[in-house]
Design a protein around this motif. Sequence first.
Motif, PDB file in Angstrom:
ATOM      1  N   GLN A 176      -5.155  -1.588  -9.469  1.00  0.00           N
ATOM      2  CA  GLN A 176      -4.549  -0.655  -8.520  1.00  0.00           C
ATOM      3  C   GLN A 176      -3.123  -0.316  -8.908  1.00  0.00           C
ATOM      4  N   SER A 226       0.831  -1.210   0.000  1.00  0.00           N
ATOM      5  CA  SER A 226       0.000   0.000   0.000  1.00  0.00           C
ATOM      6  C   SER A 226       0.861   1.254   0.000  1.00  0.00           C
ATOM      7  N   VAL A 272      -6.480   3.875  -1.940  1.00  0.00           N
ATOM      8  CA  VAL A 272      -5.495   2.868  -1.522  1.00  0.00           C
ATOM      9  C   VAL A 272      -5.264   2.937  -0.017  1.00  0.00           C
ATOM     10  N   ARG A 276      -8.214   1.368   1.759  1.00  0.00           N
ATOM     11  CA  ARG A 276      -8.193  -0.094   1.667  1.00  0.00           C
ATOM     12  C   ARG A 276      -7.123  -0.681   2.584  1.00  0.00           C
ATOM     13  N   GLU A 287      -6.944   8.297  -6.053  1.00  0.00           N
ATOM     14  CA  GLU A 287      -6.490   6.904  -5.960  1.00  0.00           C
ATOM     15  C   GLU A 287      -5.655   6.696  -4.704  1.00  0.00           C
TER      16      GLU A 287
END
Length: 421
Positions: free
Chosen positions: A300, A229, A261, A264, A257
């Motif tokens: 991603q 990440s 990220v 998440r 984005e």
Amino acid sequence: MGITTEIPASPAPRKLAPAQGSTAQQPPDDITRGLFSSGRRMVRTHPLATDALLAAVLLALSTEWLAGSGFASLRSVLIQTVLIAAVVARRIWPASVFLFTSALAFGQWLLGFPLLGDAAVLVALYTVAAHQSRIRALLAAALAESGAVIAALKWDPAGTPQRSLVFLTATVVAALFAGLAVASGRQYLDWMDERARRLEVERDQQAEIAAAAERTRIARELHDIVSHSLSVVITLADAAAIVGRADPDRGVEAMTEVSEVGRRALADMRAMLGVLRTDEPSSALAPQPGVAELDALADQVRGTGLAVGLTVEGTAFPLGAAAELTLYRIVQEALTNTLRHAGARHAQVTISYADPDVQVRVTDDGGRTRAGTEPGAPGHGLDGMRERVALHGGVLRAGPGPATADGWLVEASFRVEQVPA
């Protein structure tokens, strides 16, 4: 108008319950067991007092017998008293007390009068058998048996020499085997104590091993989540800084984005750490990622500018949650290393199914050397991948790709049947 008075019925008499701890509620077996346990506890904690009580009871019985016999005299009373008094020290000096009582009983035999206090010799024999070696116990029994033979021949306590010999021999054998039984029971209890101690040590060692394995697993999961990440976030942030001035819209997309990220990653961290909480319901924990999430992982990474291809070869078959998580983490770590350590423009992920074998290959065009992979380099990515594959009995290879390609290769293969239960 009349007045009606209702008289409440008197309450039924209540049965008085026995007081708590009353023996009326306890079955006889429990009472007997409790008394036996109390007696054993007293014998262990107060051995001298117990032996003194035994000697006092034996002396009282012997004195009463002597008073009713024709052998009562000051000499016989003195010998009997000394003979029985030696029982008090039987646990301290078992062999010495037995020899002393045997010698005193032999002297009494020479003086020509019997004594009930000769039972002290049997008590001493029992003590030798219970606390000394088997050889000493047998030698003591032989000496006591010789005394029984000469006593049977001289005094006939059972009416005839034959009956007297059988009776006195039976008492010697009973004392011997009673002592041996106590010794065997003590050895068994000692063995049980030692076994319990060993099992406790082994249990603690197993707990430490399990805790270490769990710490390793958690560290591996956290490394995979955080490392991937943060690599994506840093790459996107750098891209947003570069294109933000020339193309603000693309800069906003990159930062959006970054935000997704980060969210998440935070959700994955909460799910991972939630396993450690005992009050966390299992239904609240998200499932671990698997093969189905590889498309989202590739999208991603594509957001950072690295072109990622995903290919599946063969016919897919159920892998199980553990195997799917292993595939996902290998792909995740390999792409993360590509982002961090290589100036690659393209990466290719290939999943090959050949029931019951499965293989994953991740290649890139970032050159045949890779920073962070030399011996002693910091980081645990490759070690974590090897550990994951080893759990399934598989093999991991990480290094330069084929000679015809200018890039890096990470390849892992294992058999699904070898997944531990």
